[in-house]
Design a protein around this motif. Structure first.
Motif, PDB file in Angstrom:
ATOM      1  N   LYS A 259      22.080  42.379  20.741  1.00  0.00           N
ATOM      2  CA  LYS A 259      21.052  42.863  21.665  1.00  0.00           C
ATOM      3  C   LYS A 259      20.171  41.707  22.146  1.00  0.00           C
ATOM      4  O   LYS A 259      19.736  41.691  23.305  1.00  0.00           O
ATOM      5  N   GLU A 260      19.936  40.730  21.258  1.00  0.00           N
ATOM      6  CA  GLU A 260      19.128  39.574  21.643  1.00  0.00           C
ATOM      7  C   GLU A 260      19.780  38.825  22.807  1.00  0.00           C
ATOM      8  O   GLU A 260      19.094  38.399  23.746  1.00  0.00           O
ATOM      9  N   LEU A 261      21.116  38.679  22.751  1.00  0.00           N
ATOM     10  CA  LEU A 261      21.816  37.962  23.813  1.00  0.00           C
ATOM     11  C   LEU A 261      21.763  38.730  25.125  1.00  0.00           C
ATOM     12  O   LEU A 261      21.443  38.156  26.176  1.00  0.00           O
TER      13      LEU A 261
ATOM     14  N   LEU B 223      22.462  29.445  27.797  1.00  0.00           N
ATOM     15  CA  LEU B 223      23.218  30.236  26.826  1.00  0.00           C
ATOM     16  C   LEU B 223      24.679  29.813  26.700  1.00  0.00           C
ATOM     17  O   LEU B 223      25.413  30.385  25.891  1.00  0.00           O
ATOM     18  N   ASN B 224      25.096  28.837  27.505  1.00  0.00           N
ATOM     19  CA  ASN B 224      26.489  28.374  27.493  1.00  0.00           C
ATOM     20  C   ASN B 224      27.457  29.526  27.778  1.00  0.00           C
ATOM     21  O   ASN B 224      28.480  29.687  27.121  1.00  0.00           O
TER      22      ASN B 224
ATOM     23  N   ASP C 295      19.671  41.050  26.058  1.00  0.00           N
ATOM     24  CA  ASP C 295      18.287  41.119  26.553  1.00  0.00           C
ATOM     25  C   ASP C 295      17.913  39.835  27.273  1.00  0.00           C
ATOM     26  O   ASP C 295      17.250  39.862  28.318  1.00  0.00           O
ATOM     27  N   ARG C 296      18.339  38.693  26.713  1.00  0.00           N
ATOM     28  CA  ARG C 296      17.996  37.408  27.344  1.00  0.00           C
ATOM     29  C   ARG C 296      18.718  37.243  28.679  1.00  0.00           C
ATOM     30  O   ARG C 296      18.137  36.737  29.648  1.00  0.00           O
ATOM     31  N   ILE C 297      19.977  37.664  28.740  1.00  0.00           N
ATOM     32  CA  ILE C 297      20.716  37.589  30.003  1.00  0.00           C
ATOM     33  C   ILE C 297      20.003  38.418  31.074  1.00  0.00           C
ATOM     34  O   ILE C 297      19.797  37.963  32.210  1.00  0.00           O
ATOM     35  N   GLU C 298      19.614  39.632  30.704  1.00  0.00           N
ATOM     36  CA  GLU C 298      18.926  40.509  31.667  1.00  0.00           C
ATOM     37  C   GLU C 298      17.570  39.928  32.072  1.00  0.00           C
ATOM     38  O   GLU C 298      17.169  40.014  33.237  1.00  0.00           O
TER      39      GLU C 298
ATOM     40  N   SER D  21      28.245  52.107  27.981  1.00  0.00           N
ATOM     41  CA  SER D  21      27.799  50.724  28.045  1.00  0.00           C
ATOM     42  C   SER D  21      28.727  49.840  27.210  1.00  0.00           C
ATOM     43  O   SER D  21      29.294  50.281  26.215  1.00  0.00           O
ATOM     44  N   TYR D  22      28.853  48.565  27.617  1.00  0.00           N
ATOM     45  CA  TYR D  22      29.657  47.604  26.868  1.00  0.00           C
ATOM     46  C   TYR D  22      28.797  46.710  26.003  1.00  0.00           C
ATOM     47  O   TYR D  22      29.272  45.718  25.447  1.00  0.00           O
ATOM     48  N   THR D  23      27.503  47.078  25.891  1.00  0.00           N
ATOM     49  CA  THR D  23      26.585  46.339  25.014  1.00  0.00           C
ATOM     50  C   THR D  23      25.976  47.328  24.041  1.00  0.00           C
ATOM     51  O   THR D  23      26.170  48.538  24.143  1.00  0.00           O
TER      52      THR D  23
END
Length: 389
Positions: free
Chosen positions: A229-231, A293-294, A233-236, A386-388
């Protein structure tokens, strides 16, 4: 031993700062080979001198561990190979496959230990130990405890699943050797020689389930699991940094191994925004996600009419209806059209995985609700998950 771990880590960071992941994987493998071969030689000698099946089985386990360390080295090297024509996303998942080999070696060890233990229960033999043997086995447990700690530290630095598997395997060895020490005490004090096989069988069961847990850890990323979820959330957050982007959906993250992540997402933007301006905004977000985030990401622009009062009216009513129907459901890509002299409401409804088998039932109930509350409308719903997380 702990200070030795710190010295080794500092040495590698100083010598190989450009590729710590590979360096630590190789360090774990070479260290494991040396330690396991030494322990194997010592325990084979003890097993031959004492006739204790638990000691001999433990020696075989150390020999297996040495071969596992070779697999760890091979997996680390292969996973870091660059992309090529046959593997456009790289070889990162080779790390998971090599970790899977480690897990299966644990299963083999548990099977062999169980087999020899059952034979020892059926045909118990006298087990003879001296104080020197006991001291040597205690030292062997100390070495394995250090190896578990060592690989735990390296795993925290690299998140290399091979190192996590080796760490758990080292802890299994501590249990197996600890059981052998228990056999020494019981056999020497009470002359209960059958306990050698009984404890060996119990250890085999513990080791087997440890292998199961290792496989469980590996199969997630190997088969495909949702990103953290951290990843997401950061992308969004990065995509939504520009005020012209007011919504993100259909975020999908594909993990092809460490450092090999591909993603895609839909960004909602005003339909009247200049196409070139919209492209520049999205291009900037894609580059920031890649740099920070690479992750290689492709963002699709969803144009949304923001000045259509009638569309906003039906969208607001839909928000109320969906929220009352199930607060865990969300929707996006809302469109307003006409069909059969009625307003046609088109949108994607996102439902949690636990409702996956109820899509037809959900669609039927929603259409019934809309018919009662908004008789002048028809629904065209695409239900998805959802895929997350």
């Amino acid at each position: 031993m702990i200070s030795l771990t710190g010295l080794l880590i500092k040495y590698v960071k100083k010598r190989r700062p450009e590729n710590e992941r590979e360096a630590f994987g190789l360090l774990s493998g070479y260290t494991g080979i040396i330690c396991n071969l030494l322990l194997c030689a010592v325990k084979f000698t003890l097993g031959a001198l004492t006739g204790a099946v638990s000691v001999t089985a433990d020696a075989i386990n150390n020999l297996t561990d040495a071969s596992v360390n070779i697999v760890t080295i091979a997996g680390t090297k292969l996973s870091l190979k660059p992309v090529d024509k046959e593997h456009p996303f790289g070889h990162g998942r080779a790390e998971y496959i090599s970790a899977l080999v480690v897990a299966f070696s644990v299963f083999i060890m548990s099977f062999e230990l169980a087999k020899s233990s059952v034979l020892k229960i059926i045909h118990p033999k006298e087990v003879t130990f001296g104080a020197a043997y006991l001291i040597i086995l205690i030292l062997a447990v100390s070495v394995k405890l250090w190896m578990a700690y060592f690989n735990s530290r390296l795993y925290k630095i690299t998140a290399n699943l091979n190192l996590k598997a080796v760490m758990k395997d080292s802890l299994n060895d501590c249990i197996a050797t600890g059981a052998t020490i228990a056999v020494i005490v019981a056999a020497g004090k009470y002359n209960i020689y059958r306990i050698d096989g009984i404890i060996g069988l119990a250890v085999a069961v513990v080791v087997f389930f440890s292998g199961v847990f290792i496989v469980k850890d590996i199969l997630g990323p190997l088969l495909g699991e949702p990103p953290s979820k951290e990843l997401t959330d950061r992308i969004e957050e990065i995509i939504l940094e520009n005020p012209s982007v007011f919504g993100v959906h259909d975020l999908i993250v594909h993990n092809y191994g460490p450092g090999r992540i591909i993603a895609s997402a839909h960004a909602e933007m005003p339909s009247k925004l200049d196409l070139t301006a919209a492209h520049d905004i999205i291009d900037l977000a894609e580059r920031k996600i890649t740099e920070e985030l690479n992750i290689n990401i492709c963002i699709h622009i969803d144009p949304v009419a923001t000045d259509d009062g009638e569309l906003e009216k039906y969208k607001t009513l839909t928000e109320i209806i969906i929220s009352e129907f199930n607060p865990d459901f969300t929707f996006h890509d809302f469109r307003l059209g006409e069909r059969n002299n009625k307003k046609l409401l088109t949108f994607d409804l996102v439902i949690p995985f636990e409702y996956e088998g109820e899509k037809e039932k959900i669609e039927k109930r929603l259409k019934s609700i809309y018919l009662s509350k908004l008789p002048d409308t028809e629904l065209d719903i695409n239900i998805e998950h959802s895929y997350t997380e």
